[in-house]
Design a protein around this motif. Structure first.
Motif, PDB file in Angstrom:
ATOM      1  N   CYS A 118      30.226 -10.432 -11.859  1.00 15.37           N
ATOM      2  CA  CYS A 118      31.239 -10.587 -10.811  1.00 15.37           C
ATOM      3  C   CYS A 118      32.506 -11.180 -11.414  1.00 15.37           C
ATOM      4  CB  CYS A 118      30.708 -11.488  -9.694  1.00 15.37           C
ATOM      5  SG  CYS A 118      29.201 -10.877  -8.914  1.00 15.37           S
ATOM      6  N   ILE A 119      33.523 -10.355 -11.576  1.00 15.96           N
ATOM      7  CA  ILE A 119      34.775 -10.810 -12.166  1.00 15.96           C
ATOM      8  C   ILE A 119      35.631 -11.511 -11.119  1.00 15.96           C
ATOM      9  CG2 ILE A 119      36.782 -10.126 -13.533  1.00 15.96           C
ATOM     10  CD1 ILE A 119      34.016  -9.676 -14.862  1.00 15.96           C
ATOM     11  N   THR A 120      35.745 -10.909  -9.942  1.00 18.46           N
ATOM     12  CA  THR A 120      36.414 -11.536  -8.801  1.00 18.46           C
ATOM     13  C   THR A 120      35.609 -11.202  -7.551  1.00 18.46           C
ATOM     14  OG1 THR A 120      37.833  -9.691  -8.117  1.00 18.46           O
ATOM     15  CG2 THR A 120      38.646 -11.077  -9.926  1.00 18.46           C
ATOM     16  N   ASP A 121      35.964 -11.821  -6.439  1.00 16.10           N
ATOM     17  CA  ASP A 121      35.314 -11.519  -5.165  1.00 16.10           C
ATOM     18  C   ASP A 121      36.142 -10.557  -4.319  1.00 16.10           C
ATOM     19  OD1 ASP A 121      33.032 -13.125  -5.579  1.00 16.10           O
ATOM     20  OD2 ASP A 121      34.165 -14.932  -5.037  1.00 16.10           O
ATOM     21  N   ASP A 122      37.160  -9.940  -4.913  1.00 15.87           N
ATOM     22  CA  ASP A 122      37.994  -8.991  -4.181  1.00 15.87           C
ATOM     23  C   ASP A 122      37.202  -7.725  -3.862  1.00 15.87           C
ATOM     24  OD1 ASP A 122      40.122 -10.739  -4.392  1.00 15.87           O
ATOM     25  OD2 ASP A 122      40.855  -9.848  -6.248  1.00 15.87           O
ATOM     26  N   PRO A 123      37.494  -7.070  -2.748  1.00 17.01           N
ATOM     27  CA  PRO A 123      36.771  -5.847  -2.385  1.00 17.01           C
ATOM     28  C   PRO A 123      36.971  -4.728  -3.403  1.00 17.01           C
ATOM     29  CG  PRO A 123      38.017  -6.709  -0.512  1.00 17.01           C
ATOM     30  CD  PRO A 123      38.476  -7.472  -1.719  1.00 17.01           C
ATOM     31  N   VAL A 124      35.896  -4.012  -3.680  1.00 15.91           N
ATOM     32  CA  VAL A 124      35.950  -2.844  -4.557  1.00 15.91           C
ATOM     33  C   VAL A 124      36.305  -1.620  -3.722  1.00 15.91           C
ATOM     34  CG1 VAL A 124      34.578  -1.281  -5.993  1.00 15.91           C
ATOM     35  CG2 VAL A 124      34.330  -3.771  -6.242  1.00 15.91           C
ATOM     36  N   THR A 125      37.299  -0.862  -4.180  1.00 10.59           N
ATOM     37  CA  THR A 125      37.711   0.346  -3.462  1.00 10.59           C
ATOM     38  C   THR A 125      37.352   1.627  -4.207  1.00 10.59           C
ATOM     39  OG1 THR A 125      39.922   0.257  -4.436  1.00 10.59           O
ATOM     40  CG2 THR A 125      39.607  -0.865  -2.325  1.00 10.59           C
ATOM     41  N   GLY A 126      36.895   1.515  -5.442  1.00  6.45           N
ATOM     42  CA  GLY A 126      36.521   2.706  -6.195  1.00  6.45           C
ATOM     43  C   GLY A 126      35.744   2.348  -7.447  1.00  6.45           C
ATOM     44  N   TRP A 127      34.937   3.310  -7.913  1.00  2.00           N
ATOM     45  CA  TRP A 127      34.072   3.102  -9.070  1.00  2.00           C
ATOM     46  C   TRP A 127      34.364   4.137 -10.143  1.00  2.00           C
ATOM     47  CZ3 TRP A 127      31.048  -1.144  -9.127  1.00  2.00           C
ATOM     48  CH2 TRP A 127      30.755  -1.754  -7.901  1.00  2.00           C
ATOM     49  N   GLU A 128      34.359   3.685 -11.388  1.00  4.29           N
ATOM     50  CA  GLU A 128      34.499   4.617 -12.505  1.00  4.29           C
ATOM     51  C   GLU A 128      33.582   4.198 -13.644  1.00  4.29           C
ATOM     52  OE1 GLU A 128      38.118   3.605 -15.250  1.00  4.29           O
ATOM     53  OE2 GLU A 128      38.788   3.457 -13.175  1.00  4.29           O
ATOM     54  N   MET A 129      33.133   5.189 -14.397  1.00  2.00           N
ATOM     55  CA  MET A 129      32.251   4.938 -15.529  1.00  2.00           C
ATOM     56  C   MET A 129      33.017   4.216 -16.632  1.00  2.00           C
ATOM     57  SD  MET A 129      30.000   7.814 -17.527  1.00  2.00           S
ATOM     58  CE  MET A 129      31.491   8.772 -17.915  1.00  2.00           C
ATOM     59  N   ALA A 130      32.402   3.186 -17.195  1.00  4.45           N
ATOM     60  CA  ALA A 130      33.056   2.397 -18.238  1.00  4.45           C
ATOM     61  C   ALA A 130      32.933   3.094 -19.586  1.00  4.45           C
ATOM     62  CB  ALA A 130      32.440   1.005 -18.311  1.00  4.45           C
ATOM     63  N   LEU A 131      34.047   3.170 -20.291  1.00  4.93           N
ATOM     64  CA  LEU A 131      34.059   3.726 -21.640  1.00  4.93           C
ATOM     65  C   LEU A 131      33.852   2.619 -22.666  1.00  4.93           C
ATOM     66  CD1 LEU A 131      37.110   6.171 -21.494  1.00  4.93           C
ATOM     67  CD2 LEU A 131      34.677   6.765 -21.419  1.00  4.93           C
ATOM     68  N   GLY A 132      33.214   2.971 -23.791  1.00  8.71           N
ATOM     69  CA  GLY A 132      33.127   2.069 -24.921  1.00  8.71           C
ATOM     70  C   GLY A 132      34.349   2.258 -25.811  1.00  8.71           C
ATOM     71  N   ILE A 133      34.591   1.319 -26.696  1.00  9.85           N
ATOM     72  CA  ILE A 133      35.779   1.395 -27.546  1.00  9.85           C
ATOM     73  C   ILE A 133      35.760   2.610 -28.468  1.00  9.85           C
ATOM     74  CG2 ILE A 133      36.238  -1.091 -27.465  1.00  9.85           C
ATOM     75  CD1 ILE A 133      34.894  -1.343 -30.185  1.00  9.85           C
ATOM     76  N   ASP A 134      34.577   3.155 -28.720  1.00  9.50           N
ATOM     77  CA  ASP A 134      34.476   4.329 -29.606  1.00  9.50           C
ATOM     78  C   ASP A 134      34.344   5.640 -28.841  1.00  9.50           C
ATOM     79  OD1 ASP A 134      34.593   2.773 -31.967  1.00  9.50           O
ATOM     80  OD2 ASP A 134      32.452   2.328 -31.805  1.00  9.50           O
ATOM     81  N   ASP A 135      34.387   5.585 -27.515  1.00 10.07           N
ATOM     82  CA  ASP A 135      34.263   6.803 -26.717  1.00 10.07           C
ATOM     83  C   ASP A 135      35.611   7.500 -26.596  1.00 10.07           C
ATOM     84  OD1 ASP A 135      31.554   6.373 -26.214  1.00 10.07           O
ATOM     85  OD2 ASP A 135      31.978   5.133 -24.453  1.00 10.07           O
ATOM     86  N   ASP A 136      35.570   8.821 -26.634  1.00 11.30           N
ATOM     87  CA  ASP A 136      36.771   9.636 -26.487  1.00 11.30           C
ATOM     88  C   ASP A 136      36.714  10.344 -25.134  1.00 11.30           C
ATOM     89  OD1 ASP A 136      38.910  11.363 -26.604  1.00 11.30           O
ATOM     90  OD2 ASP A 136      38.288  12.347 -28.468  1.00 11.30           O
ATOM     91  N   VAL A 137      37.591   9.954 -24.221  1.00 11.32           N
ATOM     92  CA  VAL A 137      37.565  10.535 -22.889  1.00 11.32           C
ATOM     93  C   VAL A 137      37.786  12.040 -22.923  1.00 11.32           C
ATOM     94  CG1 VAL A 137      40.020  10.212 -22.399  1.00 11.32           C
ATOM     95  CG2 VAL A 137      38.354  10.180 -20.506  1.00 11.32           C
ATOM     96  N   GLU A 138      38.474  12.529 -23.941  1.00 12.93           N
ATOM     97  CA  GLU A 138      38.728  13.961 -24.024  1.00 12.93           C
ATOM     98  C   GLU A 138      37.462  14.766 -24.319  1.00 12.93           C
ATOM     99  OE1 GLU A 138      41.486  15.192 -23.080  1.00 12.93           O
ATOM    100  OE2 GLU A 138      42.368  13.201 -22.829  1.00 12.93           O
ATOM    101  N   MET A 139      36.403  14.090 -24.758  1.00 11.65           N
ATOM    102  CA  MET A 139      35.135  14.767 -25.035  1.00 11.65           C
ATOM    103  C   MET A 139      34.212  14.763 -23.826  1.00 11.65           C
ATOM    104  SD  MET A 139      35.519  15.762 -28.123  1.00 11.65           S
ATOM    105  CE  MET A 139      33.846  16.224 -28.584  1.00 11.65           C
ATOM    106  N   ILE A 140      34.652  14.144 -22.730  1.00 11.10           N
ATOM    107  CA  ILE A 140      33.820  14.022 -21.534  1.00 11.10           C
ATOM    108  C   ILE A 140      34.215  15.077 -20.506  1.00 11.10           C
ATOM    109  CG2 ILE A 140      33.187  12.496 -19.613  1.00 11.10           C
ATOM    110  CD1 ILE A 140      33.764  10.141 -21.473  1.00 11.10           C
ATOM    111  N   ARG A 141      33.238  15.721 -19.932  1.00 12.36           N
ATOM    112  CA  ARG A 141      33.467  16.683 -18.857  1.00 12.36           C
ATOM    113  C   ARG A 141      33.066  16.063 -17.526  1.00 12.36           C
ATOM    114  NH1 ARG A 141      29.605  21.223 -21.137  1.00 12.36           N
ATOM    115  NH2 ARG A 141      28.374  19.307 -21.291  1.00 12.36           N
ATOM    116  N   PRO A 142      33.652  16.514 -16.431  1.00 10.76           N
ATOM    117  CA  PRO A 142      33.257  15.985 -15.118  1.00 10.76           C
ATOM    118  C   PRO A 142      31.744  16.093 -14.924  1.00 10.76           C
ATOM    119  CG  PRO A 142      35.229  17.302 -14.904  1.00 10.76           C
ATOM    120  CD  PRO A 142      34.753  17.499 -16.322  1.00 10.76           C
ATOM    121  N   GLY A 143      31.137  15.003 -14.533  1.00 14.17           N
ATOM    122  CA  GLY A 143      29.690  14.983 -14.341  1.00 14.17           C
ATOM    123  C   GLY A 143      28.922  14.433 -15.519  1.00 14.17           C
TER     124      GLY A 143
END
Length: 249
Positions: A118-143
């Motif tokens: 729990c970083i803060t108690d503010d409401p969450v409005t959306g979720w996204e998958m966390a990337l690692g420092i060595d991950d390349d988002v361009e290699m990821i496809r939807p799903g």
């Protein structure tokens, strides 16, 4: 939200529903895979401990040495690309129950469905998958879903700067097994919640590591607020997304 979420990282409808439900006591997540008549329900959310992350860099990965590594080196550890404000944060567990009978005995089927930082108690409005420092988002496809795999069925939240010291008790445990020590079962860690979790400390850096069960693949989700800041970091075993629950369940 304050910033657009890359569609490749955004939680799908069922994942979004699960993440919004799993920390709500009373929520029905679905049914037991082996018994569609028995519901899996969230019965409790507990604070496991507080975790010190003085570097603002977070590793979420197994603390154990790589399988087959006879030298028992420090595991690389999957460091998240996202940084957090240095500080001390609550670690919470969502507990579910799904009663079952085995060989004439009745069990409550109590398990941890997800853990969160729990970083803060503010409401969450959306979720996204966390990337690692060595991950390349361009290699990821939807799903696509990426995270970490644990051969020991255990993951952890840990300060990245203190990772070698925080994972040392787990390497020493394996070293004791390898060297044939008579009592290698004790580790220099603190048992929490009747052994469901462990905490390792590095007092020199004022940093911690907390373990959690992570059978198979584990996905890490960032819960963002309306402004785009991180309120919560959630670890979920991939199999929990396959529950037969959903928005209409």
């Amino acid at each position: 939200m304050g910033s657009a979420v890359d569609v490749r990282l955004a939680a799908g409808p069922k994942e979004d529903w699960f993440l919004r439900s799993v920390f709500n006591p009373g929520a029905r997540l679905g049914t037991r895979p082996d018994d569609p008549a028995t519901s899996v329900r969230v019965v409790e959310v507990t604070e496991v401990t507080r975790l010190r992350i003085p570097s603002g860099r977070l590793i979420v990965d197994s603390p154990w040495p790589e399988d087959g590594d006879r030298e028992l080196r420090t595991p690389v550890g999957r460091e998240l690309a996202e940084r957090i404000t240095p500080g001390t944060f609550r670690v919470e567990a969502a507990w579910t129950e799904a009663p079952y009978e085995f060989m004439g005995e009745h069990f409550d089927g109590r398990e941890v469905a997800a853990v969160r930082l729990c970083i803060t108690d503010d409401p969450v409005t959306g979720w996204e998958m966390a990337l690692g420092i060595d991950d390349d988002v361009e290699m990821i496809r939807p799903g696509d879903r990426i995270g970490f795999n644990s051969e020991a069925n255990e993951g952890s939240f840990a300060d990245a700067a203190a990772w070698p010291a925080l994972t040392a008790p787990f390497r020493e445990f394996w070293r004791g097994l390898r060297d044939g020590l008579q009592q290698p079962t004790l580790r220099a860690t603190e048992s929490l919640s009747d052994g469901r979790f462990e905490r390792a400390r590095d007092e020199a850096r004022g940093a911690d590591l907390v373990t959690f069960a992570a059978e198979g693949s584990c996905i890490i989700w960032l819960g963002r607020t309306e402004t785009g800041s991180i309120a919560s970091i959630v670890a979920v075993a991939y199999g929990y997304h396959s529950f037969s629950g959903g928005p209409s369940a």
